[in-house]
Design an enzyme around this catalytic site. Structure first.
Site, PDB file in Angstrom:
ATOM      1  N   ARG A  60      -5.601  -8.366 -10.001  1.00  0.00           N
ATOM      2  CA  ARG A  60      -6.136  -9.717 -10.296  1.00  0.00           C
ATOM      3  C   ARG A  60      -7.631  -9.600 -10.538  1.00  0.00           C
ATOM      4  NH1 ARG A  60      -9.061 -10.022  -5.630  1.00  0.00           N
ATOM      5  NH2 ARG A  60      -8.061  -9.134  -3.801  1.00  0.00           N
TER       6      ARG A  60
ATOM      7  N   HIS B 116     -14.170  -5.414   7.775  1.00  0.00           N
ATOM      8  CA  HIS B 116     -13.559  -4.761   6.601  1.00  0.00           C
ATOM      9  C   HIS B 116     -13.487  -5.676   5.397  1.00  0.00           C
ATOM     10  CE1 HIS B 116     -12.672  -1.475   9.212  1.00  0.00           C
ATOM     11  NE2 HIS B 116     -11.793  -2.149   9.923  1.00  0.00           N
TER      12      HIS B 116
ATOM     13  N   LYS C 113       0.819  -1.216   0.000  1.00  0.00           N
ATOM     14  CA  LYS C 113       0.000   0.000   0.000  1.00  0.00           C
ATOM     15  C   LYS C 113       0.854   1.267   0.000  1.00  0.00           C
ATOM     16  CE  LYS C 113      -3.668  -2.299   2.644  1.00  0.00           C
ATOM     17  NZ  LYS C 113      -4.605  -2.804   1.668  1.00  0.00           N
TER      18      LYS C 113
ATOM     19  N   GLU D 167      -3.141   6.729   8.390  1.00  0.00           N
ATOM     20  CA  GLU D 167      -4.123   7.246   7.439  1.00  0.00           C
ATOM     21  C   GLU D 167      -5.287   7.824   8.226  1.00  0.00           C
ATOM     22  OE1 GLU D 167      -4.487   4.903   3.485  1.00  0.00           O
ATOM     23  OE2 GLU D 167      -6.357   4.553   4.528  1.00  0.00           O
TER      24      GLU D 167
END
Ligand code: ADP
Length: 520
Positions: free
Chosen positions: A302, A245, A126, A210
């Protein structure tokens, strides 16, 4: 039948499918339709699975744990070479996003049905993904785009971002490796725990900070890119109904995007793909906040679990297009050719218990009789009588519906769920039924906190459902046509000044047909 890719620049006659369950079977189906011979593999736990029986060749690859079977990359490459395959399709999960595997496949002279190892490397982390897209005008969630390990530095950054914030593992995935921090006093310990969790779970302790976006919606854009620099976006999927999540229900299109926002997000997704020289099918994930601002989360390099809803609304076979791109053919479509046709919803049928915090449940599938009929698709990796192994993801099957508009799709999903006969382990079927009857879901007024806000486990599932107010099954109008009709009805109703004040507020894009109808 010879392979339709026999004369492509990089011919594919035979493929090894390096996966299991519903996705192995789904890839196999398209390969067969294209005349591509199929080699599947199975662990000892999957001997009875349909992807084994329906393949041209199937080979045992070891005991049930995935590290001893589906994750043995070198072994699978050797098998593909021995079987004279030209390509390996990794599906999702397992080896699908492991750059080292992609590299080894390339080195062995085989084709990987997916992107090159370089894009995987960039987007598989990330932090490097955030770095790669900077300079491409992509909105990022406020936070760091470098790993943070020093508590003092973390405290400084945290003060800038504000609370609550998230500590996320750079190598995280599947909703794992995230920690919410609500105040500065929690930061030090949370950072320490997040680093050690990330090290244990992903073998990489890098974490970053974040901003925690309040009540966001998860919107992702499906992309296709060929070897010749052509890229298209196949619109969005909304995946905001999540537990831990992780997605449970997905739909396309989203009920909260208008044409302008859809185009802005689609074009941003294309820029993300350009930033990493992407080729093949991929998905760019965004969070959308309450003010319709979107932020890049990550790119999945993917095929996604939820790809069928995009196939339904575009009429395209994404696996076929993946094979064609891999074989070196140009994309057969351009952006201007693409249209959204109707609405599609997918429910993940997982062997887990919604009455008990969605914890995995096991056992034999005693009865498994899926629904049929117009607009219903079932992608399954299991059949009646099979045992559900403990070793893998609890996803049994995906129930997908397609209908002319969102309310008709909800009605169709409810009908399909009523027809579904399943007994054995606890599953998410009841939960799906409950969601389809929630006013917030029906009206499109929800976010990633939907389950936390409304779902009370057994209490919710055992409460009789409210009678469905208005059945609009088969309504052939598009959302904009519905709004137009509502406006006309209103004009007739309020032949007065009132209509001039009411109409502009009613035709805001956030108004669903259901809300308009109620106002009429
Ligand atoms: P993973 O790779 O583990 O799936 P993602 O970054 O894609 O992780 O996020 C998964 C989900 O976690 C999102 O759909 C959203 O619900 C939640 N999430 C992630 N980042 C944030 C954030 N900054 N603020 C609020 N929710 C977030």
């Amino acid at each position: 039948m010879p392979s339709v890719l026999a004369n492509a620049p990089k011919p594919i006659h035979k493929v090894l499918i390096a996966n299991r369950g519903e996705i192995a079977y789904r890839i196999l189906r398209t390969a067969r339709e294209m005349g591509i011979e199929t080699v599947t593999v199975y662990s000892e736990a999957d001997r009875q699975a349909p992807h084994v029986r329906h393949a041209d060749w199937a080979f045992p690859i070891g005991p049930p744990p995935s590290t001893a079977s589906y994750l043995r990359g070198e072994h699978l490459i050797r098998l593909a070479l021995e079987q004279q395959c030209q390509a390996i399709h990794p599906g999702y999960g397992f080896l699908s996003e492991i750059a080292a595997f992609a590299k080894a496949v390339e080195k062995a002279g085989l084709l990987l049905v997916g992107p090159g190892s370089r894009s995987m490397e960039t987007m598989g982390n990330k932090v490097t993904a955030k770095q790669a897209v900077s300079g491409y005008n992509i909105p990022l969630v406020p936070g760091t785009n470098h790993p943070v390990s020093d508590p003092n530095q973390a405290a400084e950054i945290a003060q800038e971002i504000g609370f609550p914030l998230l500590i996320k593992a750079a190598a995280g995935g599947g909703g794992k490796g995230m920690r919410i921090v609500t105040k500065i006093e929690e930061l030090h310990e949370a950072l320490h725990l997040a680093i050690s969790e990330a090290t244990n779970a992903f073998g990489d302790g890098s974490v970053f900070l974040e901003k925690y976006i309040a009540t966001p919606r998860h919107i992702e854009i499906q992309l296709l890119a060929d070897d010749f620099g052509n890229m298209v976006y196949l619109f969005e999927r909304e995946c905001s109904i999540q537990r831990r999540h992780q997605k449970l229900i997905e739909e396309a299109p989203s009920s909260c995007l208008d044409t302008t926002l859809r185009r802005a997000m689609g074009e941003a997704a294309i820029r993300v793909a350009q930033a990493c020289g992407y080729r093949n099918a991929g998905t760019v994930e965004f969070l959308l906040d309450n003010d319709n601002r979107f932020y890049f989360l990550e790119m999945n390099t993917r095929l996604q679990v939820e790809h069928p809803v995009t196939e339904c609304i575009t009429g395209l076979d994404l696996v076929r297009l993946q094979f064609e791109i891999t074989a070196g053919l140009p994309l057969p479509i351009q952006q201007e050719d693409l249209r959204i046709n109707g609405h599609s919803i997918e429910l993940r049928i997982c062997a887990e218990d919604p009455r008990n915090q969605f914890l995995p449940d096991l056992g034999k599938l005693i009865r498994f009789h899926p629904p049929q009929g117009p607009g219903v698709r079932l992608d399954s990796g299991y059949e009646e009588g099979m045992d559900i192994p403990v070793h893998y993801d609890p996803l049994l099957a995906k129930l997908i519906v397609h209908a002319p508009n969102r309310l008709a799709a909800i009605a169709r999903m409810k009908r399909a769920l009523d027809e579904f006969e399943l007994s054995g382990p606890a599953t998410t079927l009841d939960f799906g039924r409950w969601v389809m009857n929630q006013p917030a879901f029906v009206e499109g007024q929800f976010d990633t906190g939907f389950i936390a806000k409304y779902f009370r486990g057994a209490e919710s599932l055992d409460t009789p459902l409210p009678p469905w107010e208005s059945s609009v099954e088969g309504d052939p109008l598009s959302p904009s046509e519905q709004i137009a009709v509502a406006a006309i009805v209103l004009q007739h109703r309020y032949q007065s000044q009132e209509s001039n004040t009411i109409l502009p507020t009613l035709t805001k894009s956030s108004d669903t047909w259901h809300q308009l109808w109620k106002k009429i």
